[in-house]
Design a protein around this motif. Structure first.
Motif, PDB file in Angstrom:
ATOM      1  N   MET A  12       0.709  -1.291  -0.012  1.00  0.00           N
ATOM      2  CA  MET A  12       0.003   0.110   0.100  1.00  0.00           C
ATOM      3  C   MET A  12       0.870   1.349  -0.020  1.00  0.00           C
ATOM      4  O   MET A  12       0.869   2.074  -0.963  1.00  0.00           O
ATOM      5  N   ILE A  13       1.758   1.338   0.950  1.00  0.00           N
ATOM      6  CA  ILE A  13       2.765   2.489   1.069  1.00  0.00           C
ATOM      7  C   ILE A  13       3.390   2.660  -0.475  1.00  0.00           C
ATOM      8  O   ILE A  13       3.406   3.815  -0.837  1.00  0.00           O
ATOM      9  N   GLY A  14       3.799   1.477  -0.939  1.00  0.00           N
ATOM     10  CA  GLY A  14       4.618   1.570  -2.273  1.00  0.00           C
ATOM     11  C   GLY A  14       3.628   1.564  -3.458  1.00  0.00           C
ATOM     12  O   GLY A  14       4.083   1.699  -4.688  1.00  0.00           O
ATOM     13  N   ASN A  35       7.042   5.677  -9.239  1.00  0.00           N
ATOM     14  CA  ASN A  35       8.463   5.905  -9.773  1.00  0.00           C
ATOM     15  C   ASN A  35       8.941   7.009  -9.328  1.00  0.00           C
ATOM     16  O   ASN A  35      10.124   7.132  -9.287  1.00  0.00           O
ATOM     17  N   ASN A  36       8.227   7.975  -8.953  1.00  0.00           N
ATOM     18  CA  ASN A  36       8.754   9.240  -8.668  1.00  0.00           C
ATOM     19  C   ASN A  36       8.962   9.670  -7.205  1.00  0.00           C
ATOM     20  O   ASN A  36       9.752  10.405  -6.851  1.00  0.00           O
ATOM     21  N   LYS A  37       8.223   9.082  -6.601  1.00  0.00           N
ATOM     22  CA  LYS A  37       8.193   9.235  -4.963  1.00  0.00           C
ATOM     23  C   LYS A  37       8.794   8.316  -4.074  1.00  0.00           C
ATOM     24  O   LYS A  37       9.150   8.609  -3.070  1.00  0.00           O
ATOM     25  N   ILE A  38       9.054   7.253  -4.765  1.00  0.00           N
ATOM     26  CA  ILE A  38       9.593   6.111  -3.760  1.00  0.00           C
ATOM     27  C   ILE A  38      10.769   5.386  -4.456  1.00  0.00           C
ATOM     28  O   ILE A  38      10.779   4.881  -5.588  1.00  0.00           O
ATOM     29  N   GLY A  39      11.790   5.396  -3.570  1.00  0.00           N
ATOM     30  CA  GLY A  39      12.856   4.201  -3.994  1.00  0.00           C
ATOM     31  C   GLY A  39      12.810   3.090  -2.938  1.00  0.00           C
ATOM     32  O   GLY A  39      12.946   3.146  -1.813  1.00  0.00           O
ATOM     33  N   PHE A  40      12.594   2.038  -3.909  1.00  0.00           N
ATOM     34  CA  PHE A  40      12.145   0.732  -2.985  1.00  0.00           C
ATOM     35  C   PHE A  40      13.656  -0.083  -2.823  1.00  0.00           C
ATOM     36  O   PHE A  40      14.604   0.152  -3.847  1.00  0.00           O
ATOM     37  N   ILE A  41      13.532  -0.677  -1.803  1.00  0.00           N
ATOM     38  CA  ILE A  41      14.806  -1.637  -1.489  1.00  0.00           C
ATOM     39  C   ILE A  41      14.113  -2.807  -0.849  1.00  0.00           C
ATOM     40  O   ILE A  41      13.301  -2.586   0.107  1.00  0.00           O
ATOM     41  N   PHE A  42      14.569  -3.981  -1.566  1.00  0.00           N
ATOM     42  CA  PHE A  42      13.958  -5.283  -1.226  1.00  0.00           C
ATOM     43  C   PHE A  42      15.031  -6.261  -0.493  1.00  0.00           C
ATOM     44  O   PHE A  42      16.124  -5.984  -0.574  1.00  0.00           O
ATOM     45  N   LEU A  88      12.402   6.629   0.840  1.00  0.00           N
ATOM     46  CA  LEU A  88      12.939   5.254   0.782  1.00  0.00           C
ATOM     47  C   LEU A  88      12.215   4.214   1.259  1.00  0.00           C
ATOM     48  O   LEU A  88      12.088   4.546   2.685  1.00  0.00           O
ATOM     49  N   LEU A  89      11.658   3.372   0.737  1.00  0.00           N
ATOM     50  CA  LEU A  89      10.782   2.229   1.539  1.00  0.00           C
ATOM     51  C   LEU A  89      11.663   0.877   1.294  1.00  0.00           C
ATOM     52  O   LEU A  89      11.649   0.402   0.205  1.00  0.00           O
ATOM     53  N   ALA A  90      11.938   0.413   2.592  1.00  0.00           N
ATOM     54  CA  ALA A  90      12.721  -0.764   2.676  1.00  0.00           C
ATOM     55  C   ALA A  90      12.017  -2.062   3.230  1.00  0.00           C
ATOM     56  O   ALA A  90      11.470  -1.680   4.226  1.00  0.00           O
ATOM     57  N   ASP A  91      12.104  -3.038   2.391  1.00  0.00           N
ATOM     58  CA  ASP A  91      11.169  -4.136   2.867  1.00  0.00           C
ATOM     59  C   ASP A  91      12.387  -5.283   3.381  1.00  0.00           C
ATOM     60  O   ASP A  91      12.814  -6.021   2.335  1.00  0.00           O
ATOM     61  N   GLU A  92      12.539  -5.527   4.567  1.00  0.00           N
ATOM     62  CA  GLU A  92      13.324  -6.584   4.952  1.00  0.00           C
ATOM     63  C   GLU A  92      14.776  -6.449   4.408  1.00  0.00           C
ATOM     64  O   GLU A  92      15.153  -7.526   3.819  1.00  0.00           O
ATOM     65  N   PRO A  93      15.338  -5.223   4.359  1.00  0.00           N
ATOM     66  CA  PRO A  93      16.534  -4.916   3.850  1.00  0.00           C
ATOM     67  C   PRO A  93      17.600  -5.998   4.238  1.00  0.00           C
ATOM     68  O   PRO A  93      18.598  -6.190   3.225  1.00  0.00           O
ATOM     69  N   THR A  94      17.516  -6.525   5.376  1.00  0.00           N
ATOM     70  CA  THR A  94      18.564  -7.073   5.982  1.00  0.00           C
ATOM     71  C   THR A  94      18.171  -8.652   5.731  1.00  0.00           C
ATOM     72  O   THR A  94      19.033  -9.504   6.465  1.00  0.00           O
ATOM     73  N   GLY A  95      17.179  -8.949   5.402  1.00  0.00           N
ATOM     74  CA  GLY A  95      16.623 -10.300   5.492  1.00  0.00           C
ATOM     75  C   GLY A  95      17.492 -11.475   5.147  1.00  0.00           C
ATOM     76  O   GLY A  95      17.407 -12.707   5.251  1.00  0.00           O
ATOM     77  N   ALA A  96      18.122 -11.130   3.834  1.00  0.00           N
ATOM     78  CA  ALA A  96      19.147 -12.295   3.275  1.00  0.00           C
ATOM     79  C   ALA A  96      20.653 -11.721   3.835  1.00  0.00           C
ATOM     80  O   ALA A  96      21.387 -12.789   3.173  1.00  0.00           O
ATOM     81  N   LEU A  97      20.702 -11.188   4.863  1.00  0.00           N
ATOM     82  CA  LEU A  97      22.253 -10.947   5.052  1.00  0.00           C
ATOM     83  C   LEU A  97      22.618 -11.392   6.438  1.00  0.00           C
ATOM     84  O   LEU A  97      21.759 -11.623   7.317  1.00  0.00           O
ATOM     85  N   ASP A  98      23.684 -11.823   6.738  1.00  0.00           N
ATOM     86  CA  ASP A  98      24.246 -12.180   8.145  1.00  0.00           C
ATOM     87  C   ASP A  98      24.338 -11.008   9.157  1.00  0.00           C
ATOM     88  O   ASP A  98      24.137  -9.878   8.629  1.00  0.00           O
ATOM     89  N   SER A  99      24.466 -11.187  10.243  1.00  0.00           N
ATOM     90  CA  SER A  99      24.310 -10.420  11.487  1.00  0.00           C
ATOM     91  C   SER A  99      25.132  -9.092  11.217  1.00  0.00           C
ATOM     92  O   SER A  99      24.854  -7.886  11.226  1.00  0.00           O
ATOM     93  N   LYS A 100      26.428  -9.558  11.082  1.00  0.00           N
ATOM     94  CA  LYS A 100      27.494  -8.447  10.747  1.00  0.00           C
ATOM     95  C   LYS A 100      27.245  -7.700   9.712  1.00  0.00           C
ATOM     96  O   LYS A 100      27.217  -6.268   9.718  1.00  0.00           O
ATOM     97  N   THR A 101      26.859  -7.980   8.532  1.00  0.00           N
ATOM     98  CA  THR A 101      26.372  -7.256   7.252  1.00  0.00           C
ATOM     99  C   THR A 101      25.111  -6.602   7.571  1.00  0.00           C
ATOM    100  O   THR A 101      25.085  -5.473   7.164  1.00  0.00           O
ATOM    101  N   SER A 102      24.217  -7.356   8.020  1.00  0.00           N
ATOM    102  CA  SER A 102      22.977  -6.182   8.498  1.00  0.00           C
ATOM    103  C   SER A 102      23.304  -5.059   9.368  1.00  0.00           C
ATOM    104  O   SER A 102      22.687  -3.932   8.898  1.00  0.00           O
ATOM    105  N   LYS A 103      24.260  -5.217  10.238  1.00  0.00           N
ATOM    106  CA  LYS A 103      24.414  -3.898  10.943  1.00  0.00           C
ATOM    107  C   LYS A 103      25.238  -2.916  10.019  1.00  0.00           C
ATOM    108  O   LYS A 103      24.965  -1.579  10.165  1.00  0.00           O
ATOM    109  N   GLU A 104      25.999  -3.324   9.109  1.00  0.00           N
ATOM    110  CA  GLU A 104      26.613  -2.549   8.102  1.00  0.00           C
ATOM    111  C   GLU A 104      25.623  -1.744   7.358  1.00  0.00           C
ATOM    112  O   GLU A 104      25.425  -0.596   6.955  1.00  0.00           O
ATOM    113  N   ILE A 105      24.504  -2.324   6.847  1.00  0.00           N
ATOM    114  CA  ILE A 105      23.393  -1.928   6.091  1.00  0.00           C
ATOM    115  C   ILE A 105      22.734  -1.011   7.009  1.00  0.00           C
ATOM    116  O   ILE A 105      22.442  -0.010   6.544  1.00  0.00           O
ATOM    117  N   MET A 106      22.473  -1.285   8.057  1.00  0.00           N
ATOM    118  CA  MET A 106      21.527  -0.636   8.711  1.00  0.00           C
ATOM    119  C   MET A 106      22.496   0.637   9.214  1.00  0.00           C
ATOM    120  O   MET A 106      21.795   1.801   9.136  1.00  0.00           O
TER     121      MET A 106
END
Ligand code: ADP
Ligand code: ADP
Length: 233
Positions: A52-54, A84-91, A165-183
């Motif tokens: 909905m947000i997206g 396309n104009n208002k939202i940058g998606f991160i999956f 920026l709309l991020a949907d589980e952006p760290t869901g596929a990453l290990d915990s160290k990499t998740s922290k870097e992305i956050m």
């Protein structure tokens, strides 16, 4: 004027003769410069709310104002345009095109916008700089780690300069160290003024946001800010 104002949004699904209230009068207001996490367990309505947000789907009822525009009044092509104009998606799964380099992936939203070659190059390197990946510009996704691929996806989301920026589980596929870097990348972007809405099931990830909202049975609840509970959680 808030960048997102969602009021009493309802979305129902019918499943084997039963009605499921995926969103049950969900309301959310997001101000410019905010960094909000929306956290809830599986089945709480996250994907539905993200769609909905997206502007990927429409609610059954409720109001949605996105950057001042009333989304529910739009036809499908207008909806695609605001998306396309208002939202940058991160999956979660980065959604990079595997045959294109990092540079070319980040270039996509700029081609869509008809930005000139010279200007595209400036913007692409600027966005890759923001995520610390300029030196990987000409690598293919397969030549990059998961964390690096997500950085490319974030740079692509930034390229069109969307207000959200709309991020949907952006760290869901990453290990915990990499998740922290992305956050950390997300926090840096927020400090530079980018408005971020992040959807996650992971409380550790949700905690990295400035503001936390819980989703439960299709409804949203504001969590107390750290200071209001004396730093205890
Ligand atoms: P989450 O992303 O938090 O796991 P969802 O938004 O996917 O939650 O789902 C919320 C509720 O709506 C769940 O009960 C789910 O089973 C139901 N639901 C979601 N999509 C559909 C659908 N296409 N058809 C039927 N029920 C659905
Ligand atoms: P989930 O949260 O269920 O894992 P995804 O986050 O992968 O699903 O994708 C959510 C929806 O957004 C999908 O229907 C997908 O096709 C769509 N989508 C993916 N990328 C874009 C994009 N750049 N613009 C618009 N819609 C997209």
């Amino acid at each position: 004027q808030p960048i997102i104002r969602i009021e009493k949004m309802i979305k129902k699904y019918e499943l084997g003769g039963e009605i499921v209230m995926a969103l049950n009068e969900a309301s959310l207001t997001v101000q410019k410069g905010d960094f909000v996490s929306i956290m809830g367990p599986s089945g709480s309505g996250k994907s539905t709310f993200m769609n909905m947000i997206g502007c990927l789907d429409r609610p059954d009822s409720g109001h949605y104002f996105l950057d001042g525009e009333e989304v529910e009044k739009m036809n499908d092509s207008q909806l695609a345009e605001v998306r396309n104009n208002k939202i940058g998606f991160i999956f979660q799964n980065f959604n990079l095109l595997t045959k294109l380099t990092a540079f070319e992936n980040v270039e996509l939203p700029l081609l869509y916008r008809g930005v000139s070659t010279k200007e595209r190059q400036n913007i692409i390197y600027e966005c890759l700089d923001k995520v610390g990946l300029r030196d990987r510009a000409h690598h293919l996704p397969t030549q990059l780690s998961g964390g690096q691929q997500q950085r490319v996806a974030i740079a692509r989301a930034l390229a069109g300069n969307p207000p959200i920026l709309l991020a949907d589980e952006p760290t869901g596929a990453l290990d915990s160290k990499t998740s922290k870097e992305i956050m950390k990348v997300m926090q840096d972007l927020n400090e530079q003024g980018h408005t971020i809405v992040l959807i996650t099931h992971d409380p550790e990830v949700a905690l990295q946001a400035k503001r936390r909202v819980r989703i439960q049975d299709g409804q949203l609840f504001e969590e107390k800010r750290l200071t209001e509970v004396g730093g205890e959680l």
